[in-house]
Design a protein around this motif. Sequence first.
Motif, PDB file in Angstrom:
ATOM      1  N   LYS A  37       0.836  -1.257   0.056  1.00  0.00           N
ATOM      2  CA  LYS A  37       0.004   0.028   0.107  1.00  0.00           C
ATOM      3  C   LYS A  37       0.655   1.152  -0.021  1.00  0.00           C
ATOM      4  CE  LYS A  37      -4.241  -2.030   2.050  1.00  0.00           C
ATOM      5  NZ  LYS A  37      -4.871  -2.218   3.524  1.00  0.00           N
ATOM      6  N   LEU A  38       1.934   1.301   0.969  1.00  0.00           N
ATOM      7  CA  LEU A  38       2.897   2.373   1.016  1.00  0.00           C
ATOM      8  C   LEU A  38       3.386   2.591  -0.501  1.00  0.00           C
ATOM      9  CD1 LEU A  38       3.934   4.220   3.094  1.00  0.00           C
ATOM     10  CD2 LEU A  38       6.036   2.702   3.252  1.00  0.00           C
ATOM     11  N   GLY A  39       3.852   1.456  -1.404  1.00  0.00           N
ATOM     12  CA  GLY A  39       4.149   1.672  -2.645  1.00  0.00           C
ATOM     13  C   GLY A  39       3.405   2.196  -3.563  1.00  0.00           C
ATOM     14  N   GLU A  40       1.958   1.696  -3.384  1.00  0.00           N
ATOM     15  CA  GLU A  40       0.968   2.294  -4.153  1.00  0.00           C
ATOM     16  C   GLU A  40       0.602   3.876  -4.042  1.00  0.00           C
ATOM     17  OE1 GLU A  40      -2.282  -0.138  -3.851  1.00  0.00           O
ATOM     18  OE2 GLU A  40      -1.282  -2.106  -4.470  1.00  0.00           O
ATOM     19  N   GLN A  41       0.902   4.155  -2.809  1.00  0.00           N
ATOM     20  CA  GLN A  41       0.569   5.636  -2.551  1.00  0.00           C
ATOM     21  C   GLN A  41       1.694   6.302  -3.188  1.00  0.00           C
ATOM     22  OE1 GLN A  41       0.872   5.141   1.887  1.00  0.00           O
ATOM     23  NE2 GLN A  41      -1.118   6.323   1.963  1.00  0.00           N
ATOM     24  N   LEU A  42       2.987   5.820  -3.020  1.00  0.00           N
ATOM     25  CA  LEU A  42       4.030   6.644  -4.013  1.00  0.00           C
ATOM     26  C   LEU A  42       3.561   6.774  -5.361  1.00  0.00           C
ATOM     27  CD1 LEU A  42       7.165   5.255  -2.085  1.00  0.00           C
ATOM     28  CD2 LEU A  42       6.349   7.598  -2.028  1.00  0.00           C
ATOM     29  N   VAL A  43       3.130   5.602  -5.970  1.00  0.00           N
ATOM     30  CA  VAL A  43       2.966   5.494  -7.404  1.00  0.00           C
ATOM     31  C   VAL A  43       1.695   6.618  -7.583  1.00  0.00           C
ATOM     32  CG1 VAL A  43       2.187   4.043  -9.378  1.00  0.00           C
ATOM     33  CG2 VAL A  43       3.909   3.347  -7.656  1.00  0.00           C
ATOM     34  N   ASP A  44       0.875   6.676  -6.749  1.00  0.00           N
ATOM     35  CA  ASP A  44      -0.219   7.585  -7.171  1.00  0.00           C
ATOM     36  C   ASP A  44       0.219   9.082  -6.922  1.00  0.00           C
ATOM     37  OD1 ASP A  44      -1.792   5.656  -7.903  1.00  0.00           O
ATOM     38  OD2 ASP A  44      -2.672   5.178  -5.888  1.00  0.00           O
ATOM     39  N   ALA A  45       1.385   9.565  -6.305  1.00  0.00           N
ATOM     40  CA  ALA A  45       1.575  10.850  -5.900  1.00  0.00           C
ATOM     41  C   ALA A  45       2.259  11.386  -7.017  1.00  0.00           C
ATOM     42  CB  ALA A  45       2.548  10.689  -4.683  1.00  0.00           C
ATOM     43  N   PRO A  46       2.087  12.853  -7.092  1.00  0.00           N
ATOM     44  CA  PRO A  46       3.066  13.587  -8.308  1.00  0.00           C
ATOM     45  C   PRO A  46       4.353  13.150  -8.108  1.00  0.00           C
ATOM     46  CG  PRO A  46       1.479  15.096  -6.961  1.00  0.00           C
ATOM     47  CD  PRO A  46       1.558  13.669  -6.230  1.00  0.00           C
ATOM     48  N   GLN A  80       2.996  -5.033  -8.197  1.00  0.00           N
ATOM     49  CA  GLN A  80       3.440  -6.082  -7.485  1.00  0.00           C
ATOM     50  C   GLN A  80       4.749  -6.057  -7.392  1.00  0.00           C
ATOM     51  OE1 GLN A  80       1.787  -9.399  -9.504  1.00  0.00           O
ATOM     52  NE2 GLN A  80       0.092  -9.511  -7.848  1.00  0.00           N
ATOM     53  N   PHE A  81       5.748  -5.638  -8.369  1.00  0.00           N
ATOM     54  CA  PHE A  81       7.152  -5.518  -8.359  1.00  0.00           C
ATOM     55  C   PHE A  81       7.454  -4.321  -7.485  1.00  0.00           C
ATOM     56  CE2 PHE A  81      11.239  -4.115 -10.325  1.00  0.00           C
ATOM     57  CZ  PHE A  81      11.856  -5.208  -9.772  1.00  0.00           C
ATOM     58  N   VAL A  82       6.677  -3.180  -7.324  1.00  0.00           N
ATOM     59  CA  VAL A  82       7.085  -2.219  -6.500  1.00  0.00           C
ATOM     60  C   VAL A  82       6.974  -2.471  -4.782  1.00  0.00           C
ATOM     61  CG1 VAL A  82       5.964   0.007  -5.603  1.00  0.00           C
ATOM     62  CG2 VAL A  82       6.428  -0.108  -8.084  1.00  0.00           C
ATOM     63  N   GLY A  83       5.873  -3.560  -4.752  1.00  0.00           N
ATOM     64  CA  GLY A  83       5.639  -4.166  -3.286  1.00  0.00           C
ATOM     65  C   GLY A  83       6.946  -4.829  -3.055  1.00  0.00           C
ATOM     66  N   LYS A  84       7.586  -5.805  -4.169  1.00  0.00           N
ATOM     67  CA  LYS A  84       8.559  -6.527  -3.675  1.00  0.00           C
ATOM     68  C   LYS A  84       9.761  -5.508  -3.507  1.00  0.00           C
ATOM     69  CE  LYS A  84      11.177 -10.205  -5.814  1.00  0.00           C
ATOM     70  NZ  LYS A  84      11.313 -10.869  -7.355  1.00  0.00           N
ATOM     71  N   LYS A  85      10.106  -4.490  -4.188  1.00  0.00           N
ATOM     72  CA  LYS A  85      10.956  -3.623  -4.003  1.00  0.00           C
ATOM     73  C   LYS A  85      10.947  -3.046  -2.433  1.00  0.00           C
ATOM     74  CE  LYS A  85      13.892  -2.843  -6.668  1.00  0.00           C
ATOM     75  NZ  LYS A  85      15.362  -3.393  -7.035  1.00  0.00           N
ATOM     76  N   MET A  86       9.743  -2.646  -2.177  1.00  0.00           N
ATOM     77  CA  MET A  86       9.486  -1.958  -0.744  1.00  0.00           C
ATOM     78  C   MET A  86       9.898  -2.924   0.305  1.00  0.00           C
ATOM     79  SD  MET A  86       8.416   1.012  -1.469  1.00  0.00           S
ATOM     80  CE  MET A  86       7.704   1.628   0.025  1.00  0.00           C
ATOM     81  N   ARG A  87       9.707  -4.474   0.113  1.00  0.00           N
ATOM     82  CA  ARG A  87       9.895  -5.200   1.308  1.00  0.00           C
ATOM     83  C   ARG A  87      11.466  -5.573   1.268  1.00  0.00           C
ATOM     84  NH1 ARG A  87       5.534  -7.559  -1.042  1.00  0.00           N
ATOM     85  NH2 ARG A  87       6.588  -9.159  -2.493  1.00  0.00           N
ATOM     86  N   THR A  88      12.262  -4.887   0.593  1.00  0.00           N
ATOM     87  CA  THR A  88      13.786  -4.788   0.706  1.00  0.00           C
ATOM     88  C   THR A  88      14.151  -3.766   1.610  1.00  0.00           C
ATOM     89  OG1 THR A  88      14.310  -3.360  -1.340  1.00  0.00           O
ATOM     90  CG2 THR A  88      13.972  -5.624  -1.726  1.00  0.00           C
ATOM     91  N   LEU A  89      13.387  -2.816   1.879  1.00  0.00           N
ATOM     92  CA  LEU A  89      13.691  -1.375   2.709  1.00  0.00           C
ATOM     93  C   LEU A  89      13.978  -1.980   4.452  1.00  0.00           C
ATOM     94  CD1 LEU A  89      11.376   1.168   1.200  1.00  0.00           C
ATOM     95  CD2 LEU A  89      13.725   0.886   1.003  1.00  0.00           C
ATOM     96  N   ASP A  90      14.764  -1.224   4.950  1.00  0.00           N
ATOM     97  CA  ASP A  90      14.932  -1.477   6.365  1.00  0.00           C
ATOM     98  C   ASP A  90      13.754  -0.645   7.045  1.00  0.00           C
ATOM     99  OD1 ASP A  90      15.946   1.014   7.031  1.00  0.00           O
ATOM    100  OD2 ASP A  90      18.003   0.153   6.486  1.00  0.00           O
ATOM    101  N   GLU A  91      13.500  -0.797   8.346  1.00  0.00           N
ATOM    102  CA  GLU A  91      12.596  -0.301   9.155  1.00  0.00           C
ATOM    103  C   GLU A  91      12.690   1.152   9.140  1.00  0.00           C
ATOM    104  OE1 GLU A  91      11.637  -1.692  13.250  1.00  0.00           O
ATOM    105  OE2 GLU A  91      11.478  -3.740  12.292  1.00  0.00           O
TER     106      GLU A  91
END
Length: 199
Positions: A37-46, A80-91
């Motif tokens: 969802k966090l990744g999707e918010q970024l995709v929807d942002a300007p 889905q790929f954005v979500g996968k990339k987001m999971r590589t981030l640390d806290e």
Amino acid sequence: MPNPNRGSVGFQSNEFEPEYDRPSKSELKRQSNELQKLGEQLVDAPRDRVKRVPMPDDIRDVILETQTITNHEGRRRALQFVGKKMRTLDEEEIAVIQRTIDSWKGASKAETAALHALERRREKLLADDKALTTLLEENPELDVQHLRTLIRNARKEVAESKPPKAYREIFQILKDLGKKKKADADAEEEGNDDESESE
């Protein structure tokens, strides 16, 4: 028949079961969905906002590329790929991104409130001549004649259901005044900061 002595030998029946320190499958799934969802918010942002978010370049590139995809299935796979990339981030990286997105929401609420205030002021100008007097007292640099003409034309536009040209121009003047006041206030604040530092 159950054995009455069972479990009374001095140890608990779950004592020898291994303990798991890692999160459960459902917890992992929940975290994964939140990152999606966090990744999707970024995709929807300007785009210009996304470019300013502190995050690894490879993730930013994937998000910016996903924004350009219009094909439904292609976009779904890209998300889905954005979500996968987001999971590589640390806290810590996730927390920074979340704070940035939250600040956008706060900023847009403040912007919306400011625009509503401008609209209310414009309505007052059209409804009451005293509002113009007040505006001119606060901003003596304004062109009185031009404003009076705009107000008269805007009232005419409303009455005759014409395109709101003067109506919009009044709004733009009020908006520019607001920007100028903010810029002056910021400059004054910087001047005060410089003075306090030099003391």
